[in-house]
Design an enzyme around this catalytic site. Structure first.
Site, PDB file in Angstrom:
ATOM      1  N   LYS A   1       0.843  -1.206   0.117  1.00 44.51           N
ATOM      2  CA  LYS A   1       0.014   0.099   0.182  1.00 44.51           C
ATOM      3  C   LYS A   1       0.980   1.400  -0.123  1.00 44.51           C
ATOM      4  O   LYS A   1       0.742   2.367  -0.819  1.00 44.51           O
ATOM      5  CB  LYS A   1      -0.797  -0.042   1.449  1.00 44.51           C
ATOM      6  CG  LYS A   1      -1.889   1.103   1.443  1.00 44.51           C
ATOM      7  CD  LYS A   1      -3.164   0.723   2.013  1.00 44.51           C
ATOM      8  CE  LYS A   1      -3.211   0.866   3.445  1.00 44.51           C
ATOM      9  NZ  LYS A   1      -2.664   2.184   4.047  1.00 44.51           N
ATOM     10  N   SER A   2       1.824   1.250   0.928  1.00 52.28           N
ATOM     11  CA  SER A   2       2.784   2.378   0.834  1.00 52.28           C
ATOM     12  C   SER A   2       3.401   2.664  -0.397  1.00 52.28           C
ATOM     13  O   SER A   2       3.499   3.995  -0.698  1.00 52.28           O
ATOM     14  CB  SER A   2       3.907   2.261   2.182  1.00 52.28           C
ATOM     15  OG  SER A   2       3.056   2.278   3.303  1.00 52.28           O
TER      16      SER A   2
ATOM     17  N   ARG B   1       3.256   5.918  -3.242  1.00 51.19           N
ATOM     18  CA  ARG B   1       4.106   6.755  -3.484  1.00 51.19           C
ATOM     19  C   ARG B   1       4.601   6.557  -5.093  1.00 51.19           C
ATOM     20  O   ARG B   1       4.881   7.758  -5.634  1.00 51.19           O
ATOM     21  CB  ARG B   1       5.341   6.282  -2.899  1.00 51.19           C
ATOM     22  CG  ARG B   1       5.282   6.931  -1.281  1.00 51.19           C
ATOM     23  CD  ARG B   1       6.140   6.023  -0.463  1.00 51.19           C
ATOM     24  NE  ARG B   1       6.258   6.554   0.878  1.00 51.19           N
ATOM     25  CZ  ARG B   1       5.286   6.344   1.875  1.00 51.19           C
ATOM     26  NH1 ARG B   1       4.298   5.566   1.709  1.00 51.19           N
ATOM     27  NH2 ARG B   1       5.624   6.585   2.962  1.00 51.19           N
TER      28      ARG B   1
ATOM     29  N   GLY C   1      -5.027   8.095   5.229  1.00 53.80           N
ATOM     30  CA  GLY C   1      -3.967   8.828   5.914  1.00 53.80           C
ATOM     31  C   GLY C   1      -2.915   9.228   5.212  1.00 53.80           C
ATOM     32  O   GLY C   1      -2.473  10.398   5.221  1.00 53.80           O
TER      33      GLY C   1
ATOM     34  N   SER D   1       6.989   8.783  12.411  1.00 57.96           N
ATOM     35  CA  SER D   1       6.081   8.622  11.216  1.00 57.96           C
ATOM     36  C   SER D   1       6.646   8.831   9.777  1.00 57.96           C
ATOM     37  O   SER D   1       6.963  10.049   9.600  1.00 57.96           O
ATOM     38  CB  SER D   1       4.730   9.899  11.545  1.00 57.96           C
ATOM     39  OG  SER D   1       3.985   9.960  10.370  1.00 57.96           O
TER      40      SER D   1
ATOM     41  N   GLN E   1       4.708   9.398   7.476  1.00 62.08           N
ATOM     42  CA  GLN E   1       3.681   9.940   6.713  1.00 62.08           C
ATOM     43  C   GLN E   1       4.164  11.498   6.847  1.00 62.08           C
ATOM     44  O   GLN E   1       4.144  12.171   6.013  1.00 62.08           O
ATOM     45  CB  GLN E   1       2.106   9.924   7.074  1.00 62.08           C
ATOM     46  CG  GLN E   1       1.930   8.481   6.634  1.00 62.08           C
ATOM     47  CD  GLN E   1       0.314   8.242   7.144  1.00 62.08           C
ATOM     48  OE1 GLN E   1      -0.326   9.077   7.740  1.00 62.08           O
ATOM     49  NE2 GLN E   1      -0.249   7.249   6.960  1.00 62.08           N
TER      50      GLN E   1
ATOM     51  N   ASP F   1       1.618  -1.332  11.820  1.00 63.07           N
ATOM     52  CA  ASP F   1       0.232  -1.868  11.213  1.00 63.07           C
ATOM     53  C   ASP F   1      -0.001  -3.141  11.506  1.00 63.07           C
ATOM     54  O   ASP F   1      -1.208  -3.798  11.369  1.00 63.07           O
ATOM     55  CB  ASP F   1       0.096  -1.443   9.790  1.00 63.07           C
ATOM     56  CG  ASP F   1       0.205   0.001   9.301  1.00 63.07           C
ATOM     57  OD1 ASP F   1      -0.053   0.639  10.250  1.00 63.07           O
ATOM     58  OD2 ASP F   1       0.555   0.104   8.230  1.00 63.07           O
TER      59      ASP F   1
ATOM     60  N   LYS G   1      -4.875   5.613  14.744  1.00 57.33           N
ATOM     61  CA  LYS G   1      -4.854   5.048  13.246  1.00 57.33           C
ATOM     62  C   LYS G   1      -6.361   5.106  12.810  1.00 57.33           C
ATOM     63  O   LYS G   1      -7.118   5.673  13.404  1.00 57.33           O
ATOM     64  CB  LYS G   1      -4.462   3.605  13.306  1.00 57.33           C
ATOM     65  CG  LYS G   1      -2.846   3.614  13.714  1.00 57.33           C
ATOM     66  CD  LYS G   1      -2.029   4.039  12.755  1.00 57.33           C
ATOM     67  CE  LYS G   1      -0.725   4.056  13.003  1.00 57.33           C
ATOM     68  NZ  LYS G   1       0.222   4.832  11.817  1.00 57.33           N
TER      69      LYS G   1
HETATM   70  C1  S3P Z   1       2.234   4.721   6.307  1.00 60.89           C
HETATM   71  C2  S3P Z   1       2.870   5.091   7.207  1.00 60.89           C
HETATM   72  C3  S3P Z   1       2.466   4.660   8.545  1.00 60.89           C
HETATM   73  C4  S3P Z   1       1.594   3.452   8.463  1.00 60.89           C
HETATM   74  C5  S3P Z   1       0.395   3.742   7.577  1.00 60.89           C
HETATM   75  C6  S3P Z   1       1.166   3.839   6.094  1.00 60.89           C
HETATM   76  C7  S3P Z   1       2.951   5.467   5.031  1.00 60.89           C
HETATM   77  O1  S3P Z   1       1.573   5.661   9.201  1.00 60.89           O
HETATM   78  O2  S3P Z   1       0.606   3.002   9.654  1.00 60.89           O
HETATM   79  O3  S3P Z   1      -0.405   2.559   7.281  1.00 60.89           O
HETATM   80  O4  S3P Z   1       2.670   4.848   4.017  1.00 60.89           O
HETATM   81  O5  S3P Z   1       4.010   6.191   5.056  1.00 60.89           O
HETATM   82  P1  S3P Z   1       2.379   6.612  10.145  1.00 60.89           P
HETATM   83  O6  S3P Z   1       3.711   7.297   9.455  1.00 60.89           O
HETATM   84  O7  S3P Z   1       1.484   7.871  10.412  1.00 60.89           O
HETATM   85  O8  S3P Z   1       3.017   5.761  11.404  1.00 60.89           O
END
Ligand code: S3P
Length: 428
Positions: A21-22, A26, A93, A166, A168, A314, A341
């Site tokens: 997913k991440s 990107r 998020g 984080s 994100q 996660d 979360k």
């Molecule tokens: C993610 C970072 C994590 C993770 C989320 C995906 C990302 O969150 O929990 O599911 O893709 O950068 P945080 O960076 O807020 O911990």
């Protein structure tokens, strides 16, 4: 939708793990900001990643989603168009926080909003650094959450000390840094996933990393790439836990990303005594990948804390489920991020486990699970949190009585084929 799970007689076979997913998010974002075409294979067709696609389409980026292949005709760092409407980030998020960094550097104003869960998630953590960089960004309800209004403009490079580990937040600031007038760096308290750093340099940005600090140089020329997305270890985690806990199981999980900033679940289950073998270790699009062979194992409790937490954040819900089937205590600490979360995962996990008869206690920054109690089937609400739905589906495989997951379709966020895959590997 409700889903009913019954006791499993074993899990066997092979699964291709859907795209990370991440990394999928990107790949869309960096492809959109590149010159030339980006082609993505094994893109995760989860609702979160589809939100990212639609946000960039709304800013004039041609993106063709052919399911097996996504094609992006990049518009360059300065080619985004002002969206006509509020950008809809859905439940995501990652979309919200990363796109905010990009929007802060544009010469237009935009607003973004998402579902009820997104409107509760903390955005001050990105508003603060973006404001320090000179962006004009505000929470429209003045509560530090979405909807956000972002008035882009000239940004300044900053050296940001992030209070949270984080990815994100780190990625948001680094993406804004592409538009700044000097170097932008982020230092975190513990290392979070580094997909942004790896992939941005693959697209041609100048990225430097040193321990807990990552820095970008401004105004690179990003060039479209071919990205094969590794399988998501966060999705593989459900099958790892299920195969370990359900007797007579043996699963081969193909193409699992094992980036060391993400592989905490493997380190934890190995410390619990799990039989997990990594085979065919290779590199795909700059990310380490392998096939995992997982067999039923007797496990013992462990402590999960400190720098390990961001590498498995996660996976904690399903690790907690697994801990119920281990001998002794499992203590999860330093995981207060779970509270912010898609649901408050300290509460939703502990409440669900207790409803199934587990001996689980919530703490301020995690939980304690006294393993070894027999769980019984129960009705568990997912709280519209995909990871809660899947974690308790795994728990349901170990109970004599049926388990019902309410709002079970929330899995569409990160693993649309989850129940079909379970069906495929279930021994009849
Ligand atoms: C993610 C970072 C994590 C993770 C989320 C995906 C990302 O969150 O929990 O599911 O893709 O950068 P945080 O960076 O807020 O911990």
């Amino acid at each position: 939708m409700d889903m009913q799970l019954t006791k499993s007689a074993g899990l066997r076979g092979e699964l291709n793990i859907p795209g990370d997913k991440s990394i999928s998010h990107r790949a869309i974002m960096f492809g959109a900001l590149s010159d030339g075409t980006t082609e993505i294979t094994n893109f995760l067709q989860g609702a979160d990643c589809l939100s990212t696609i639609s946000c960039f389409q709304a800013m004039g980026v041609p993106i063709e989603n052919h399911t097996d292949r996504v094609l992006i005709r990049g518009v360059g760092l300065h080619g985004l168009r002002q969206p006509e409407q509020m950008l809809d980030v859905g439940n995501s998020g990652t979309t919200t926080r990363l796109i905010s960094g990009i929007l802060a550097g544009q010469s237009f104003t935009s607003t973004l909003n998402g579902d009820a869960s997104i409107q509760k998630r903390p955005m001050k953590r990105i508003i603060d650094p973006l404001t320090q960089m000179g962006a004009d960004i505000s929470s429209l309800h003045n509560n530090g959450c979405a909807p956000l209004s972002i008035h882009g403009g000239q940004l300044h490079g900053i050296a940001y000390q992030s209070p949270v580990a984080s990815a994100q937040v780190k990625s948001c600031v680094l993406l804004a840094g592409l538009y700044a007038d000097g170097i932008t760096s982020v230092t975190e308290p513990a290392l979070s996933r580094n997909h942004t750093e790896l992939m941005l340099s693959g697209f041609g940005a100048q990225v430097e990393t040193n321990g807990l600090t990552a820095a970008v140089h401004p105004e690179p020329k990003l060039t479209g790439q071919k990205i094969a997305v590794p399988g998501d270890i966060s999705s593989a985690a459900y099958w790892i836990a299920a195969a370990l806990a359900v007797p007579d199981s043996e699963l081969v999980l193909k193409n699992v990303g094992i980036n060391p900033t993400r592989d905490g679940i493997l380190r934890v289950v190995e410390a619990m005594g799990a039989d997990v073998v990594r085979e065919h270790i290779r590199t795909i699009s700059g990310e380490p990948v392998c096939d995992l062979i997982v067999r039923s194992s007797s496990l013992h409790g462990v402590t999960v804390a400190g720098d390990l937490i961001p590498t498995l954040i996660d996976e904690i819900p399903v690790i907690a489920v697994l801990a119920c089937f281990a001998d002794g205590d499992t203590v999860i600490r330093d995981a207060q991020e779970l509270k912010v979360k898609e649901s408050n995962r300290i509460d939703t996990v502990v409440d669900g486990l207790r409803a199934m008869g587990a001996d689980a206690v919530a703490t301020d920054d995690g939980m304690i699970i006294h393993g070894g109690k027999t769980l019984h089937g129960a009705v568990i609400d997912s709280h519209l949190d995909h990871r809660i739905a899947m974690s308790f589906a795994v728990a349901g495989l170990m109970c004599e009585e049926p388990t019902t997951i309410r709002n079970a379709d929330s899995v569409v966020i990160s693993y649309p084929d989850f129940y079909e895959s379970l069906e495929k590997i279930s021994v009849r």
